[in-house]
Design a protein around this motif. Structure first.
Motif, PDB file in Angstrom:
ATOM      1  N   ALA A  90     -12.823  20.470  15.452  1.00 48.52           N
ATOM      2  CA  ALA A  90     -11.977  19.462  16.082  1.00 48.52           C
ATOM      3  C   ALA A  90     -12.459  18.062  15.725  1.00 48.52           C
ATOM      4  O   ALA A  90     -11.658  17.175  15.401  1.00 48.52           O
ATOM      5  CB  ALA A  90     -11.963  19.657  17.592  1.00 48.52           C
ATOM      6  N   CYS A  91     -13.770  17.865  15.776  1.00 49.81           N
ATOM      7  CA  CYS A  91     -14.323  16.543  15.481  1.00 49.81           C
ATOM      8  C   CYS A  91     -14.163  16.187  14.005  1.00 49.81           C
ATOM      9  O   CYS A  91     -13.879  15.038  13.657  1.00 49.81           O
ATOM     10  CB  CYS A  91     -15.791  16.491  15.893  1.00 49.81           C
ATOM     11  SG  CYS A  91     -16.033  16.556  17.684  1.00 49.81           S
ATOM     12  N   LYS A  92     -14.321  17.180  13.136  1.00 55.30           N
ATOM     13  CA  LYS A  92     -14.118  16.928  11.711  1.00 55.30           C
ATOM     14  C   LYS A  92     -12.682  16.530  11.433  1.00 55.30           C
ATOM     15  O   LYS A  92     -12.413  15.607  10.644  1.00 55.30           O
ATOM     16  CB  LYS A  92     -14.488  18.175  10.905  1.00 55.30           C
ATOM     17  CG  LYS A  92     -14.327  18.004   9.404  1.00 55.30           C
ATOM     18  CD  LYS A  92     -14.707  19.276   8.656  1.00 55.30           C
ATOM     19  CE  LYS A  92     -14.526  19.101   7.145  1.00 55.30           C
ATOM     20  NZ  LYS A  92     -14.896  20.346   6.408  1.00 55.30           N
ATOM     21  N   ASP A  93     -11.747  17.195  12.113  1.00 58.07           N
ATOM     22  CA  ASP A  93     -10.328  16.909  11.896  1.00 58.07           C
ATOM     23  C   ASP A  93      -9.950  15.485  12.297  1.00 58.07           C
ATOM     24  O   ASP A  93      -8.996  14.913  11.745  1.00 58.07           O
ATOM     25  CB  ASP A  93      -9.458  17.900  12.674  1.00 58.07           C
ATOM     26  CG  ASP A  93      -9.497  19.305  12.066  1.00 58.07           C
ATOM     27  OD1 ASP A  93      -9.955  19.444  10.918  1.00 58.07           O
ATOM     28  OD2 ASP A  93      -9.077  20.256  12.758  1.00 58.07           O
ATOM     29  N   ILE A  94     -10.671  14.916  13.270  1.00 64.35           N
ATOM     30  CA  ILE A  94     -10.353  13.549  13.698  1.00 64.35           C
ATOM     31  C   ILE A  94     -11.344  12.524  13.134  1.00 64.35           C
ATOM     32  O   ILE A  94     -11.311  11.350  13.496  1.00 64.35           O
ATOM     33  CB  ILE A  94     -10.289  13.445  15.240  1.00 64.35           C
ATOM     34  CG1 ILE A  94     -11.645  13.781  15.875  1.00 64.35           C
ATOM     35  CG2 ILE A  94      -9.200  14.350  15.791  1.00 64.35           C
ATOM     36  CD1 ILE A  94     -11.695  13.549  17.378  1.00 64.35           C
TER      37      ILE A  94
END
Length: 286
Positions: A90-94
């Motif tokens: 999730a953090c990589k995606d944002i």
């Protein structure tokens, strides 16, 4: 330096209309200085439908938290290792770096308070026998040779001496308001100081480790350990004789200071600057 966020995305002792566990995202800003008021730290809470527990919902909700905060964090910490894949995706995606870390003091305090005072007062509360999250350490590893100091020592400062910590000359480090942990001005805060001609490279390396605590391991081998990240443990020093007694006194002083202590890196005992200085916390066993 931008803000660091501590997050927890997990089920709570609540159920929905279908008797499914309610999940919740908690976001809490990490304190970074002794002068910060705990009440000033950004907080955000959002329940998650049981059928939307995934990295997409988490990423979208973290972005909603950023809108509420008016800024994005520099990086994110989380302490539940079993949520590693979902949170890191999730953090990589944002576009926000994330790391598993036991350095989550503000979040743990908030979560404990919600477990005791908030969730039990909700109409959909369901009592649970789940115990608090257990933190584990991997077997201690030797420090890389290039990062071993020339010498080290135990030291202590009174809590009131940290009032002007923002004025100290510190290259790398992190702190928190001592009032968060019930520390009074007269308390002695124990610590350890590493001295090295390579103080700056050592402190720079330590700054990327998510430093959690320093602890004395009396057996099976008497050692002083540096706890970092989610589970990592490093051997700062092997102890014998007088240093074992000093280490035992260090542990006692930690308990008397409610678990608060520090580690510092300096070029020499005569230096008035710190290449690195970290305030640390290890929960005191009741």
């Amino acid at each position: 330096m931008g803000a660091i966020w501590e997050i927890d995305f997990y089920s709570r002792p609540l159920v929905d209309d279908r008797q499914k566990k309610v999940w919740e995202l908690l976001v809490c800003e990490s304190p970074s200085t002794t002068q910060q008021s705990p009440d000033s730290l950004f907080r955000y809470a959002q329940y998650c439908p049981s059928d939307r527990v995934n990295s997409v919902w988490l990423g979208e909700t973290l972005q909603a938290a950023m809108l509420a905060a008016g800024k994005s964090p520099q990086r994110i910490r989380f302490f539940r290792r079993q949520m590693n894949n979902m949170i890191t995706k999730a953090c990589k995606d944002i576009g926000i770096p994330a790391a598993a870390s036991r350095r989550s003091i503000a979040l743990q305090q908030w979560l404990d308070d919600r477990m005791e005072h908030f969730y039990p007062n909700q109409p959909n509360y369901q009592a649970t026998t789940t115990t608090s999250v257990q933190m584990f350490s991997d077997p201690p590893q030797p420090l890389p040779a290039a990062l071993i100091g020339d010498k080290w020592t135990f030291a202590s400062l009174t809590a009131e001496q940290f009032a002007d910590m923002s004025d100290w000359q510190i290259g790398f480090g992190e702190a928190f308001p001592l009032e968060m942990l019930g520390v009074t001005p007269a308390m002695q805060i124990p610590g350890s100081i590493v001295y090295s001609a390579r103080a700056v490279p050592i402190a720079a390396w330590m700054s990327g480790l998510e430093i959690v605590s320093v602890r004395y391991q009396p057996a099976p081998k008497s050692r002083l350990l540096l706890e970092t990240g989610a589970t990592e443990s490093w051997i700062l020093a092997s102890l014998d004789g007088a240093t074992q007694q000093e280490a035992a006194r260090f542990e006692l002083s930690k308990q008397q200071a409610n678990g608060v202590h520090f580690i510092a890196v300096q070029s020499s005992p005569d230096s008035e600057e710190f290449a690195g200085f970290w305030l640390l916390y290890e929960p005191v066993e009741s």
